[in-house]
Design an enzyme around this catalytic site. Structure first.
Site, PDB file in Angstrom:
ATOM      1  N   ASP A 220      -8.754   4.114  -2.314  1.00  0.00           N
ATOM      2  CA  ASP A 220      -9.663   4.464  -1.215  1.00  0.00           C
ATOM      3  C   ASP A 220     -10.943   5.113  -1.718  1.00  0.00           C
ATOM      4  OD1 ASP A 220      -7.588   3.452   0.160  1.00  0.00           O
ATOM      5  OD2 ASP A 220      -6.859   5.360   0.941  1.00  0.00           O
TER       6      ASP A 220
ATOM      7  N   ASP B 168       0.862  -1.178   0.000  1.00  0.00           N
ATOM      8  CA  ASP B 168       0.000   0.000   0.000  1.00  0.00           C
ATOM      9  C   ASP B 168       0.908   1.241   0.000  1.00  0.00           C
ATOM     10  OD1 ASP B 168      -2.248   1.561   0.171  1.00  0.00           O
ATOM     11  OD2 ASP B 168      -2.922   0.766   2.096  1.00  0.00           O
TER      12      ASP B 168
END
Ligand SMILES: *[C@@H]1O[C@H](CO)[C@@H](O)[C@H](O)[C@H]1NC(C)=O
Ligand SMILES: *[C@@H]1O[C@H](CO)[C@@H](O)[C@H](O)[C@H]1NC(C)=O
Ligand SMILES: *[C@@H]1O[C@H](CO)[C@@H](O)[C@H](O)[C@H]1NC(C)=O
Length: 931
Positions: free
Chosen positions: A594, A518
């Site tokens: 996201d 990430d």
């Protein structure tokens, strides 16, 4: 992952956070005007003649390269332009100073292309012929392919310098015919010379020192005869790219390609996101062509749809006047100009041409295409195992459970929080008992802590990205606070990273653990635009500016290499990455970052996933449920019903959200969600076979409708319905409400069968469907055979010996074809032939199973075949049979048997004929004839 820490760091009150929730902080990110190089290029006006010309006498064809020296009329800095011809008709155009003052970054090709860019299949000299002529006072050079099967030529004019790619005598792609080519040659800095921010620029509180000065370049690429362009992810725009100039219905900014961590990103926006793939397709009812702009620096792309083509006096065209054109303008901050033009003429050919220069996507681990359950965070071992048990209790299959950053000891990756995960190996063993895997997150920022051996080791070995001075470590803030970043451009750092994933290094990891990278754009909470300063230094002294869009991909590559080599013999890795670039498809999956729990984000996930697939990023998903916010039960249900069609199918949620595992919703939602997940598992054989196809052809897994129906213009802008492979059309329900009306267009003179109800619809047909929350709209295309496994298990690992069912959807002509591919799902033995690949064909009331032409005999194959010897076809369901029969003759291994058929009718003309237990095997040749 959320930038909560930015807010902590900036000490902004939580109250403020609530106020800005659901809105991207646009002011954190540059517009074209705020990036001086973009501004300088964009202020050029199109349709003025370019002032770049070829130097007289400099044009020559040598080997597979047509080269020219090109100069701007105001300076005397010759640029060398090389047009390289590949034998397939693809051309590669490269450009930079003929004698650059210092080298430009030219390693992107090494990290992206096959064989590091060497030994591409260039045309042989005898395949090319150069003719030069003077026409209308204009010197024109034309290179034609002498290969008679291709009528392709490339025409270069000298004054101004332009390039036209012609197919069958008609221009299809043109460079610099709009006069936007501009090349900022490297130069020395004279005192006080910072005209237009060329040597230094400031954005908000950050100053970018630009020791090399301006070095950007831009070029117009026009698609002549086209009205539709797609690709260049990652943005939240519709699939059909909106114009960015001169059209009030479009955007006022170019599409930006600069990997960024954009907090609460907005839908319908050309802003950058986490990944960048500068690959574009142009499509018309006649043909499809493609462009790859191979550059890893910040890049912007303007798109303009023009009704008529400007008539250019210097170039005689066969068709004049009112041709449609899509004009695009590509602008990059640094590096060399390196552009591929793919001639098609259809999408499959473009992908074949792309595959000549770029490796095809590898086969994933089988579990990776199952259902993934993630949350920031599963708190401790008890929580992980409880979630797993609940999945079993509610009969929801899943393959992988994920741990986000909180599982570590203070965000020190490769470690565990010992109070919460005292025995990670025992936990993994328990998961493995039911075939489940574990994924842990490893981010590229390393906590600056002398007692953290990972940091200490990397620091001692000098493996971190350096500050602009080139000697001290680049330092910034991320989850752990003060951090340094491993330099994924440094071969020693890559080697070191690789080892960190090995079982002897990564304490508490087993071969059952996989990785999630990430924040690898990289996200730097206190950096400009939440990323690394452009003047930070990488291995070889290159600036971050040059390599920014490569950084995350190379981080994922190191992880994938680490997992692959941690066992002997090697096994296929699984690594999910947020950041990506051209070529990331070689190293694992990506997701759309996201997103938010809203209907708008649910809808937008379809064009985002399609755009990524169009650009060769096949293995992609969006967080099911939406990362930020709390989806209501209806939204979450609809999200699973759509998410089960994402190539990568993972539910994920932010730490501040309520728990939302399917059972928490209660009935009837739990039931609907279970149905959706189970349907994914039924269809795993179809998905795996699609991945196999992609690994051979590069074809997308999920496809825009136009790609399957390239002549159907009404579908060119369609991005709510989509195809999964060529056999299944999915029309997701993305509006709130118990009962929804959905319009569907069934293309072509073809049958479309409702996959749940068996009812046929005769295309072409436009119809409205009213659907309740239990219903999904999924249609099999007549002429398809879809393999499934119908027995529900806890995980895909437990299905490996399960029998298959074949669903035959008969075309109007009474035929159907399909394929089934099976291998061990873990190793590389398939490269030695250890697979079963069957061609299935139904015609003349006979279903035939034959091995594919790729089937070879080898020891590996024999071993694998033996392990699958008992796996059979347990059922065949034929939908749309015109003249039902009652008996079938099965012949396998020279033996014949008669069996009875069953029917389950939905209406007089929609019947499913069921052959129960034909007792044929997947690995033998057989025929079943209805009589
Ligand atoms: C001509 O080009 C086609 C397409 O790339 C190729 O298949 C064929 O082998 C070429 N023929 C010759 C004579 O080079
Ligand atoms: C893993 O364990 C070894 C042996 O206890 C220890 O030396 C090492 O520091 C540990 N690694 C990490 C990353 O904590
Ligand atoms: C199907 O039947 C037709 C007519 O009987 C025949 O011409 C054709 O060859 C058959 N096709 C196959 C694949 O057997």
């Amino acid at each position: 992952m959320l930038h909560r820490a930015i807010f902590f760091y900036l000490a902004v009150a939580v109250v403020l956070l609530a106020q800005v929730a659901q809105a991207v902080k646009r002011e954190d990110f540059k517009t074209c005007d705020q990036a001086s190089f973009c501004r300088r290029h964009r202020q050029l006006s199109a349709h003025t003649l370019s002032r770049y010309s070829a130097i007289e006498g400099s044009v020559r064809l040598e080997q597979h390269t047509l080269s020219a020296l090109v100069e701007h009329s105001d300076d005397n800095v010759p640029l060398r332009i090389d047009i390289n011809f590949l034998s397939s008709g693809t051309i590669r155009v490269r450009g930079q100073e003929d004698a650059p003052l210092v080298p430009r970054f030219d390693d992107t090709q090494r990290y992206v292309l096959r064989n590091e860019g060497s030994r591409l299949p260039y045309a042989a000299p005898h395949e090319l012929q150069l003719t030069s002529e003077t026409a209308d006072g204009q010197r024109v050079h034309t290179v034609s392919y002498t290969n008679s099967s291709l009528d392709i030529s490339v025409r270069m004019t000298e004054q101004p310098w332009t390039l036209t790619y012609l197919r069958e005598g008609r221009p299809t792609m043109q460079l610099n015919t709009k006069g936007l080519f501009k090349f900022e040659h490297l130069r020395g800095k004279s005192d006080g010379d910072n005209v237009d921010d060329e040597w230094e620029e400031t954005f908000r509180t950050w100053t970018d020192t630009k020791p090399r000065g301006p070095e950007s370049f831009g070029m117009d690429i026009s698609f002549v005869g086209y009205k539709h362009v797609y690709g260049i992810p990652e943005h939240t725009s519709p699939l059909l790219l909106k114009p960015t100039r001169g059209d009030s219905s479009g955007y006022d900014q170019p599409y930006r390609l600069y990997n960024l961590d954009v907090f609460e990103y907005e839908i319908d926006n050309p802003m950058s996101l986490y990944g960048s793939v500068p690959f574009m397709l142009a499509h018309s009812a006649e043909s499809t062509v493609g462009v790859l702009w191979l550059n890893a620096a910040e890049t912007w792309v303007d798109v303009t749809y023009a009704k008529t083509n400007a008539i250019t006096s210097f170039f005689r065209r066969s068709s004049s006047g009112s041709e449609s054109t899509v004009d695009t303008h590509w602008i990059s901050e640094s590096g060399v100009m390196d552009v591929f033009l793919f001639p098609g003429p259809d999408a499959a050919e473009v992908y074949r041409q792309y595959a000549e220069i770029e490796e095809l996507p590898p086969l994933p681990r089988d579990f990776a295409i199952g259902h993934h359950q993630c949350r920031w965070n599963y708190i401790d071992e008890g929580d992980v195992l409880a979630v797993s048990d609940k999945m079993h209790e509610h009969k929801i299959p899943y393959d992988v459970i994920w741990l986000d950053i909180e599982h570590t000891d203070g965000k020190r990756y490769y470690t565990w929080d010992a109070s919460k995960f005292p025995n990670p190996l025992a936990m993994q063993e328990k998961l493995e008992h039911d075939g489940h895997k574990l994924v842990t997150v490893v981010d590229p920022h390393i906590k600056r802590d002398t007692s953290y051996c990972v940091w200490d080791d990397a620091n001692k070995q000098g493996l971190f990205v350096k500050d602009k001075d080139g000697s001290s470590n680049f330092q910034g803030w991320c989850w752990p606070g003060d951090s340094n970043w491993v330099d994924s451009l440094n071969p020693d750092a890559v080697e070191w990273l690789r080892k960190q994933y090995h079982l002897d290094k990564y304490n508490g990891s087993s071969p059952n653990l996989f990785i999630w990278n990430d924040m690898n754009e990289p996200a730097v909470f206190n950096g400009p635009e939440i990323t690394m300063n452009k003047d930070a230094k990488h291995h070889g002294g290159w600036e971050h500016r040059d390599v920014h869009n490569l950084y995350g991909m190379l981080y994922q590559k190191a992880a994938a290499e680490g997992l692959r080599t941690r066992e002997s013999p090697n096994k296929r890795p699984f690594v999910l990455s947020r950041s990506y670039f051209v070529g990331s498809h070689r190293y694992g999956a990506i997701w759309t970052g996201d997103n938010t729990a809203s209907w708008e984000h649910l809808r937008a996930s379809v064009p985002m996933i399609l755009s990524n697939n169009v650009a060769g990023m096949h293995f992609v998903g969006a967080d099911v449920g939406g990362f930020f916010g709390n989806p209501d039960s209806m939204l979450l249900t609809r999200w699973y019903q759509l998410g089960m069609w994402y190539p990568f199918f993972r539910a994920h949620a932010h730490i501040d959200t309520k728990r939302r595992e399917p059972w928490i919703l209660g009935e009837p939602y739990l039931n609907y969600i279970r149905d959706a997940i189970r349907e994914r598992y039924r269809l795993l054989p179809y998905w795996y076979t699609l991945f196999r196809e992609a690994s051979l052809t590069g074809m997308p897994l999920v496809r825009p409708m136009w790609m399957e129906f390239p002549k159907e213009e009404s579908l060119f802008g369609e991005d709510s319905a989509f195809m999964v492979g060529s056999a299944i059309m999915v029309v997701p329900v993305t509006e709130s409400g118990e009962q929804q009306s959905v319009d569907i267009f069934f293309p072509q003179q073809e049958e479309w069968y409702d996959m749940h109800k068996g009812i046929g619809h005769h295309g072409p047909l436009r119809r409205s469907f009213s659907v309740g929350l239990a219903d999904t709209l999924v249609f099999a295309r007549g002429g398809s055979i879809i393999p499934t496994r119908e027995r529900q298990r806890r995980s895909s690992a437990l299905m490996k010996q399960d029998p298959f069912t074949l669903h035959i959807y008969v075309s109007r002509a009474g035929t159907a074809t399909g394929r089934l591919y099976v291998d061990d799902g873990e190793t590389y033995d398939y490269e030695d032939g250890a697979f079963i690949e069957r061609e299935l064909a139904f015609s003349n009331a006979t279903l035939v199973s034959r091995p594919s032409a790729r089937t070879i005999s080898s020891v590996a194959r024999t071993t694998f075949a033996k392990s699958m010897a008992r796996v059979r076809i347990e059922r065949i369901i034929i939908t749309g049979l015109r003249s039902p029969t009652t008996m079938a003759t099965v012949s396998e291994d020279g033996k014949e048997r008669q069996i009875q058929l069953g029917y389950s009718g939905y209406s007089a003309d929609n019947t499913e004929c069921v052959i129960r237990d034909p007792a044929v095997h997947i690995n033998s040749d057989w025929e079943i004839t209805l009589s």
